[in-house]
Design an enzyme around this catalytic site. Sequence first.
Site, PDB file in Angstrom:
ATOM      1  N   GLU A 152      12.652 134.462  85.729  1.00 43.65           N
ATOM      2  CA  GLU A 152      13.170 135.738  85.220  1.00 43.65           C
ATOM      3  C   GLU A 152      12.690 136.931  86.048  1.00 43.65           C
ATOM      4  O   GLU A 152      12.015 137.833  85.550  1.00 43.65           O
ATOM      5  CB  GLU A 152      12.780 135.923  83.749  1.00 43.65           C
ATOM      6  CG  GLU A 152      13.422 134.927  82.815  1.00 43.65           C
ATOM      7  CD  GLU A 152      13.087 135.198  81.345  1.00 43.65           C
ATOM      8  OE1 GLU A 152      13.878 134.781  80.479  1.00 43.65           O
ATOM      9  OE2 GLU A 152      12.040 135.825  81.065  1.00 43.65           O
ATOM     10  N   GLU A 309      17.759 128.811  79.255  1.00 39.66           N
ATOM     11  CA  GLU A 309      16.953 129.063  78.063  1.00 39.66           C
ATOM     12  C   GLU A 309      17.810 129.637  76.946  1.00 39.66           C
ATOM     13  O   GLU A 309      18.733 130.417  77.198  1.00 39.66           O
ATOM     14  CB  GLU A 309      15.826 130.076  78.345  1.00 39.66           C
ATOM     15  CG  GLU A 309      14.694 129.600  79.207  1.00 39.66           C
ATOM     16  CD  GLU A 309      13.591 130.658  79.306  1.00 39.66           C
ATOM     17  OE1 GLU A 309      13.492 131.514  78.398  1.00 39.66           O
ATOM     18  OE2 GLU A 309      12.848 130.624  80.292  1.00 39.66           O
TER      19      GLU A 309
END
Length: 677
Positions: A152, A309
């Site tokens: 991320e 995710e």
Amino acid sequence: MTTICAPDGRMLYGGDYNPEQWPEEIWAEDMRLFKEASINEVTLNVFSWSTLQPNEDTYDFTRLDRIVQTVSDAGMSIIMATSNGALPSWLSLAHPDVERVDFYGRKHRQGERHDACPNSPTYRRLSAALAGKLAERYGHLENVVGWHVSNEYGGWCYCERCAAAFRQWLAARYGSIDALNEAWNTAFWSGTFHSFDEIGLPDFAGDGIDGNRAVLPGYTLDYKRFFGESIREAYRIEKAAIREHDAGTPVTTNFMGPFDNYDYHSWDQDLDIASWDCYPQRDTKPSSTAFWHELIRGVRHGDPFLLMEQTPSRQNWQNFCYLKAPGQMREMSWHAVAHGADSVQFFQLRRSRGGCEKFHGAVIDIDGSNRTRVFREVADLGGELKRVGARLLESRSAARVAVLFDFQNWWSLESCVGPTRSLDYLAECERYFAEFARRNIAVDVVPVGADLSGYRIVLAPCLYMMREGLADRLRAYVRGGGRLLLTTMSALVDGNDNLFQGECPVPLRDVAGVWAEETDALPPDIALPLVGGAADDGAALGLCGMLCDIMHPDSDTRVLARYGGDMFYAGTPAITEHVFGDGRCWYVGTMPDEAAVRAVADGMLTGLGLAGYDSPEGVEITSRVAADGTVFTFVINTTAHAQTVSAPCSGKDLLGEASVKAGDGVVVAPYGVMLIA
């Protein structure tokens, strides 16, 4: 096209697993529970740098070796992360250059994610070395099916190394300081530079007004371009280290949304497959989540992506950690697959016992059992994916409508000081996407460089910035028969955020057939009626607000709606349509409500034969098409109550094992899903 699947051909089902946080004696039980839930993949090693490398000269893979062996013995696939999403404390102490400096000039120290300076030579050297050693050690394993670089990516750095690298980047981009001064319009507020050495970073102490806006917008725009390229270069260095030992296993990194720090579309050649982490809030509209699925799919030109995710229950990075209701996790998972996901993965597979994510949901909760509601739902979904998931791999959308989306345009609009701080580029794009989604008409979300020839309709709301060649390509698209939507705040500035000179929208003035002379900004509590185009018509089309262009149409431009109300520009055009070549351009000079957007969409669709499907509010119908022509049609009830739907096609519901006939009324349970083929 690149896809990732298990060695047996199944769709990946699993997610982040952090066994290094747990006693080794529970690993075997975790494997048993994963298999019971039909989980076939784990993402390992996302945050293990300090464990794997206790100091600069020492590597210790003994614990990871045992983890990999345990997972492999259980028949699980592995996506192996490079482990450098957070810095170890020894590295920050020994080499302070790896830490970022924030917008306010504060030097960071170890303890947070998103904190490595991508221009630090030390960070690049050591992160690449670790990635290479991991690939050398595990890249040969058949069940290592993907590489996950960092985690991320986000944020910016304003350190002196970044400033020096930025100056070099600017010198290469512009060639001369005179060219830079011209591009940034530095004569404003005596900002002229006389050499590249005078240029710092647009931070709080310098040109920055806040994290997005600056005195010279082109300054901040170029800094964001530069820093995004710096992040991408750090990724490339790690990928190259992996490729020295593993020539073929796909490499990716997980994006976030809604998130605009970096231009995701610029990663198309760097990622072997796109992936992202999907965390909608309680009030996020399903169409907004669908928009981001489509946007991430567009990074790799329509190829399927990985849902890297999502939470199986609640997510703790929000103001209110809401629980997904029974069935909602399944519905959201299939929703991602319907929009192009070739995996379903969770954060996290086992709940953390400490740290700032201990209240984030997990497949295995703190009781460590299979008795929870969440575990049972995960197991049920796993059974469905095990049965039918492989059939969906590599199937694609067949959309004939596209939203043109540009991250750099987003940055430019954020940097504007006026005409209103209320303007939200993402929301404006989602406004039109949602209307076509409501009709169950497939919509791609594509970058400004995409090939538009296959689309009958292109929606380009608030496309404020026209980078080089874009206006010419849009003109050619419309002249060749395409239908284009432009709105207020369109085609106003060039790629350096300088206003075009002439009648707005200057570079597309001939295509739009209208001149927007002025733009009024309305406060949130004022809405104006939109009425039918003829001066004496008066038919209500809806409401509008926020921004209102005061426009002059050409003689061959059709006025579709005018402003009502008591503003001085009441009765003037608000929405127009103009024939250009073999195509048409709609210009919406304001922010219309749902009713008015519906009227615009009606006009754009007229005569194209792009019929969608009627469905109750909250029921989405979409399709994926396999290479052999098989059409997989998803009927997804995103609401908490049962809905009766007219079946969009005939076939077998692969999830319910029942046959359906087109037109028959079928009841879809709360958060229910049908998959017809």
